[in-house]
Write an enzyme that holds these catalytic residues in place. Sequence first.
Site, PDB file in Angstrom:
ATOM      1  N   LYS A  80      -5.535 -13.929  24.664  1.00  0.00           N
ATOM      2  CA  LYS A  80      -6.781 -13.207  24.366  1.00  0.00           C
ATOM      3  C   LYS A  80      -7.140 -13.415  22.897  1.00  0.00           C
ATOM      4  O   LYS A  80      -6.275 -13.324  22.021  1.00  0.00           O
ATOM      5  CB  LYS A  80      -6.609 -11.725  24.676  1.00  0.00           C
ATOM      6  CG  LYS A  80      -7.890 -10.913  24.638  1.00  0.00           C
ATOM      7  CD  LYS A  80      -7.650  -9.465  25.079  1.00  0.00           C
ATOM      8  CE  LYS A  80      -8.937  -8.654  25.103  1.00  0.00           C
ATOM      9  NZ  LYS A  80      -8.703  -7.245  25.496  1.00  0.00           N
ATOM     10  N   SER A 155     -12.038  -5.442  28.809  1.00  0.00           N
ATOM     11  CA  SER A 155     -12.522  -6.480  27.940  1.00  0.00           C
ATOM     12  C   SER A 155     -11.833  -7.835  28.117  1.00  0.00           C
ATOM     13  O   SER A 155     -12.372  -8.861  27.695  1.00  0.00           O
ATOM     14  CB  SER A 155     -12.357  -6.031  26.478  1.00  0.00           C
ATOM     15  OG  SER A 155     -10.990  -5.832  26.170  1.00  0.00           O
ATOM     16  N   SER A 179      -8.339  -2.383  29.606  1.00  0.00           N
ATOM     17  CA  SER A 179      -8.751  -3.789  29.519  1.00  0.00           C
ATOM     18  C   SER A 179      -7.738  -4.826  29.988  1.00  0.00           C
ATOM     19  O   SER A 179      -8.068  -6.008  30.049  1.00  0.00           O
ATOM     20  CB  SER A 179      -9.163  -4.123  28.089  1.00  0.00           C
ATOM     21  OG  SER A 179     -10.416  -3.567  27.830  1.00  0.00           O
TER      22      SER A 179
HETATM   23  N1  GLN Z   1     -13.672  -0.454  28.803  1.00  0.00           N
HETATM   24  C1  GLN Z   1     -13.094   0.383  27.783  1.00  0.00           C
HETATM   25  C2  GLN Z   1     -13.955   0.364  26.552  1.00  0.00           C
HETATM   26  O1  GLN Z   1     -14.975  -0.206  26.602  1.00  0.00           O
HETATM   27  C3  GLN Z   1     -11.683  -0.062  27.483  1.00  0.00           C
HETATM   28  C4  GLN Z   1     -11.640  -1.263  26.638  1.00  0.00           C
HETATM   29  C5  GLN Z   1     -10.252  -1.699  26.327  1.00  0.00           C
HETATM   30  O2  GLN Z   1      -9.278  -1.306  26.961  1.00  0.00           O
HETATM   31  N2  GLN Z   1     -10.134  -2.518  25.300  1.00  0.00           N
HETATM   32  O3  GLN Z   1     -13.633   0.910  25.555  1.00  0.00           O
END
Ligand code: GLN
Length: 497
Positions: A80, A155, A179
Amino acid sequence: MTDLTRLTAAETAAKIAAGEVTAVAVTEAHLARIEAVDEKVHAFLHVDREGALAQARAVDEKRARGEQLGPLAGVPLALKDIFTTEGIPTTVGSKILEGWIPPYDATLTRRLKDADVVILGKTNMDEFAMGSSTENSAYGPTGNPWDLTRIPGGSGGGSSAAIASYEAPLAIGTDTGGSIRQPAAVTGTVGVKPTYGAVSRYGMVAFSSSLDQGGPCARTVLDAALLHEVIAGHDPLDSTSIDAPVPAVVEAARNGDVTGMRIGVVKEFAGEGYQAGVMQRFNESVELLRELGAEIVEISCPSFDKALAAYYLIAPSECSSNLARFDAMRYGLRVGDDGTRSAEEVTALTRAAGFGPEVKRRIMLGTYALSSGYYDAYYGSAQKVRTLITQDFAKAFEQVDVLISPTTPTTAFPIGERADDPMAMYLADLCTIPSNLAGNSAMSLPCGLAPEDGLPVGLQIIAPALADDRLYRVGAAVEAAFTARWGHPLLEEAPSL
Ligand code: GLN
């Protein structure tokens, strides 16, 4: 000849160690696969062809010298783009870091290299890990290999799409609110959020420091465990890193068994907003666990209903502080520096041009929640809710060994469907967020396809902090039972490629 991209990481490592195949051949096969499909999938932001082949060659030379190879030596991985990689661009999916080449490796990157894992490149993600669809990437969306018109989760959608499309057997994600697990669920793959502090955050670009946690993504439970063992462990460079032995996750993944275990079904994770096919597959999983010898207990965690609201105060608050470092002076983009403007003006112009709408929304929300006069009403209250959620988990784990739920309320939604509706987007993490707030460990693994749309459904397993091995013990048992039913852990080949 076997298609080298279809093997698991464990199989690949065994073949390399036995001399049946070279690490270079394995890497070349995956680079060719990326070449063939990534134009459609867009899992990668950067492919490091030369670096990957050099790493692979080093593994083959090590073997030729008769040196002992590690358990994942020569296995390709998609990283990532939130972890720094020396000499390789790191963008966090943001324009503000476009062109930045980090001068150092994150601890996680270093551990992968030390374990001779072959890093193929950096994967697409929502900007600064804010999102549930990868549509917030400044570099364009990633497609879900099951249906390219749908989201691969976020994400870490690039990481999950890379493994679901056989571009890599392993990937790394980060999980602040879901995410790793939500992308795993919607792509039919396995993703684990380890206990908070288990995997070093040094060199992992910060979003919400008290929630962020790196972790493994793979197509099988054993592969995730092998990767977990490589990346976890104490790091003196991260002040929140846990100084405790890594739970025996590989041993647990090799000994899947739920006989006599008490498994709690979280009552609050059901009802309105949950897709019928998701609930159907979840309920079948509960029955399966019963058949496999577990005792099923219904558990209530009343504070979980407030988790989303608490998260959307705490995470933006921490992000508003963390992202202050992108000031146009230190890294990446600089706009308007023509000799006539002050440093403050250049900072403002750069941040206006470099951050996307979701990042700006969160910075504003967080700055507001932390401002004097509002601090107690918003940030302070959210922290109290966080304590209540931690207490709900503590009570639950007095009664059961693990908790289970659907990972996400729905299967992968169409690209664009929730792009202009932040609230709808936030709901994707309803079931995953409580574990980030409490800091315990959790896994998502495939539990079938939803009958109404044929898309993967994820089963979430939640374990106490530092009991990550339980995730793998239960996950391996479920996977073995489902594999017997379907013939393959990834259910079948993702159809759209
Ligand atoms: N979807 C969540 C957010 O937008 C979690 C994102 C994540 O785990 N990085 O914050």
